[in-house]
Design a protein around this motif. Structure first.
Motif, PDB file in Angstrom:
ATOM      1  N   VAL A  78      79.137  29.822  31.639  1.00  0.00           N
ATOM      2  CA  VAL A  78      79.256  30.975  30.737  1.00  0.00           C
ATOM      3  C   VAL A  78      78.695  32.220  31.416  1.00  0.00           C
ATOM      4  N   PRO A  79      79.486  33.293  31.518  1.00  0.00           N
ATOM      5  CA  PRO A  79      78.977  34.525  32.119  1.00  0.00           C
ATOM      6  C   PRO A  79      77.813  35.104  31.312  1.00  0.00           C
ATOM      7  N   VAL A  80      76.809  35.582  32.041  1.00  0.00           N
ATOM      8  CA  VAL A  80      75.647  36.232  31.441  1.00  0.00           C
ATOM      9  C   VAL A  80      75.767  37.725  31.738  1.00  0.00           C
ATOM     10  N   ILE A  81      75.745  38.539  30.674  1.00  0.00           N
ATOM     11  CA  ILE A  81      75.884  39.992  30.807  1.00  0.00           C
ATOM     12  C   ILE A  81      74.516  40.618  30.556  1.00  0.00           C
ATOM     13  N   TRP A  85      87.198  34.116  39.637  1.00  0.00           N
ATOM     14  CA  TRP A  85      87.177  35.525  39.251  1.00  0.00           C
ATOM     15  C   TRP A  85      86.379  35.736  37.976  1.00  0.00           C
ATOM     16  N   ILE A  86      86.031  37.002  37.750  1.00  0.00           N
ATOM     17  CA  ILE A  86      85.416  37.461  36.502  1.00  0.00           C
ATOM     18  C   ILE A  86      86.231  38.656  36.022  1.00  0.00           C
ATOM     19  N   GLU A  87      86.608  38.652  34.736  1.00  0.00           N
ATOM     20  CA  GLU A  87      87.226  39.822  34.115  1.00  0.00           C
ATOM     21  C   GLU A  87      86.229  40.423  33.144  1.00  0.00           C
ATOM     22  N   PHE A  88      86.258  41.754  33.019  1.00  0.00           N
ATOM     23  CA  PHE A  88      85.302  42.494  32.202  1.00  0.00           C
ATOM     24  C   PHE A  88      86.064  43.306  31.168  1.00  0.00           C
ATOM     25  N   TYR A  89      85.603  43.241  29.914  1.00  0.00           N
ATOM     26  CA  TYR A  89      86.256  43.923  28.791  1.00  0.00           C
ATOM     27  C   TYR A  89      85.211  44.596  27.909  1.00  0.00           C
ATOM     28  N   ILE A  90      85.635  45.640  27.201  1.00  0.00           N
ATOM     29  CA  ILE A  90      84.884  46.131  26.053  1.00  0.00           C
ATOM     30  C   ILE A  90      85.800  45.869  24.865  1.00  0.00           C
ATOM     31  N   VAL A 101      81.978  29.948  49.003  1.00  0.00           N
ATOM     32  CA  VAL A 101      80.990  29.876  50.076  1.00  0.00           C
ATOM     33  C   VAL A 101      80.446  31.247  50.476  1.00  0.00           C
ATOM     34  N   MET A 102      81.297  32.208  50.825  1.00  0.00           N
ATOM     35  CA  MET A 102      80.839  33.480  51.382  1.00  0.00           C
ATOM     36  C   MET A 102      80.494  34.534  50.333  1.00  0.00           C
ATOM     37  N   THR A 103      80.862  34.316  49.073  1.00  0.00           N
ATOM     38  CA  THR A 103      80.540  35.275  48.020  1.00  0.00           C
ATOM     39  C   THR A 103      79.808  34.569  46.890  1.00  0.00           C
ATOM     40  N   LYS A 104      79.212  35.359  46.023  1.00  0.00           N
ATOM     41  CA  LYS A 104      78.483  34.835  44.867  1.00  0.00           C
ATOM     42  C   LYS A 104      79.139  35.425  43.620  1.00  0.00           C
ATOM     43  N   PRO A 105      79.358  34.620  42.570  1.00  0.00           N
ATOM     44  CA  PRO A 105      80.021  35.145  41.372  1.00  0.00           C
ATOM     45  C   PRO A 105      79.080  36.021  40.549  1.00  0.00           C
ATOM     46  N   GLU A 106      78.893  37.219  41.058  1.00  0.00           N
ATOM     47  CA  GLU A 106      77.974  38.174  40.446  1.00  0.00           C
ATOM     48  C   GLU A 106      78.491  39.571  40.771  1.00  0.00           C
ATOM     49  N   VAL A 107      78.425  40.466  39.786  1.00  0.00           N
ATOM     50  CA  VAL A 107      78.920  41.814  40.003  1.00  0.00           C
ATOM     51  C   VAL A 107      78.120  42.784  39.134  1.00  0.00           C
ATOM     52  N   THR A 108      77.936  43.997  39.626  1.00  0.00           N
ATOM     53  CA  THR A 108      77.312  45.068  38.847  1.00  0.00           C
ATOM     54  C   THR A 108      78.320  46.202  38.730  1.00  0.00           C
ATOM     55  N   ASP A 153      74.223  50.471  34.503  1.00  0.00           N
ATOM     56  CA  ASP A 153      74.671  49.321  35.270  1.00  0.00           C
ATOM     57  C   ASP A 153      74.763  48.093  34.366  1.00  0.00           C
ATOM     58  N   VAL A 154      75.927  47.465  34.378  1.00  0.00           N
ATOM     59  CA  VAL A 154      76.152  46.214  33.662  1.00  0.00           C
ATOM     60  C   VAL A 154      76.245  45.130  34.734  1.00  0.00           C
ATOM     61  N   LYS A 155      75.352  44.154  34.660  1.00  0.00           N
ATOM     62  CA  LYS A 155      75.356  43.064  35.638  1.00  0.00           C
ATOM     63  C   LYS A 155      75.942  41.820  34.971  1.00  0.00           C
ATOM     64  N   ILE A 156      76.884  41.197  35.652  1.00  0.00           N
ATOM     65  CA  ILE A 156      77.486  39.960  35.165  1.00  0.00           C
ATOM     66  C   ILE A 156      77.234  38.877  36.216  1.00  0.00           C
ATOM     67  N   THR A 157      76.612  37.799  35.771  1.00  0.00           N
ATOM     68  CA  THR A 157      76.369  36.637  36.619  1.00  0.00           C
ATOM     69  C   THR A 157      76.982  35.430  35.926  1.00  0.00           C
ATOM     70  N   VAL A 158      77.507  34.514  36.685  1.00  0.00           N
ATOM     71  CA  VAL A 158      78.087  33.321  36.071  1.00  0.00           C
ATOM     72  C   VAL A 158      77.005  32.258  35.945  1.00  0.00           C
ATOM     73  N   GLY A 159      76.661  31.953  34.692  1.00  0.00           N
ATOM     74  CA  GLY A 159      75.751  30.856  34.384  1.00  0.00           C
ATOM     75  C   GLY A 159      74.286  31.214  34.365  1.00  0.00           C
TER      76      GLY A 159
END
Length: 124
Positions: free
Chosen positions: A28-31, A64-69, A82-89, A44-50
């Motif tokens: 579950v994504p954590v916002i 992937w992660i999609e972001f909505y309002i 491997v080379m990326t982390k499912p996290e975005v700001t 800044d809105v940070k989204i991390t998976v789990g």
């Protein structure tokens, strides 16, 4: 709310997994965002998976992660294993005063389908 899918069809339901289960805590994504935002300013809105770190290997990863309002699409972020982390700001600016808005993030695990995280924010 958790959005999970029938793996064979990607048909989603919020009834299949308990929110406190280990599988949910990894998917579950954590916002993370302040609960009250000043209209017209970027935050800044940070989204991390789990809550618990999700595996990130070729055989099991977040695609992937999609972001909505609400239901308004704001962006999609794709990840390689491997080379990326499912996290975005994401810098976010809301333009209206006095709104209660739901920020939503939907992630897709290559093995376990779609998962959704939500958070309420207000604007002043």
């Amino acid at each position: 709310e958790i959005l999970t899918c029938d793996w064979s069809s990607d048909v989603c339901s919020s009834d299949l997994v308990e929110p406190d289960s280990p599988v949910a805590k990894k998917h579950v994504p954590v916002i993370t965002v302040p609960p009250v935002l000043k209209a017209g300013e970027f935050y800044d809105v940070k989204i991390t998976v789990g809550e618990i770190e999700h595996p990130n290997e070729n055989e099991h990863f977040i695609q992937w992660i999609e972001f909505y309002i609400g239901n308004v699409y704001l962006g999609r972020f794709d990840f390689a294993p491997v080379m990326t982390k499912p996290e975005v700001t994401i810098p976010l600016k809301l333009g209206h005063h006095g709104l209660d808005s739901t920020l939503r993030a939907v992630s897709r695990c290559n093995l376990h389908g779609l998962w959704e995280g939500k958070v309420q924010v207000k604007t002043e």
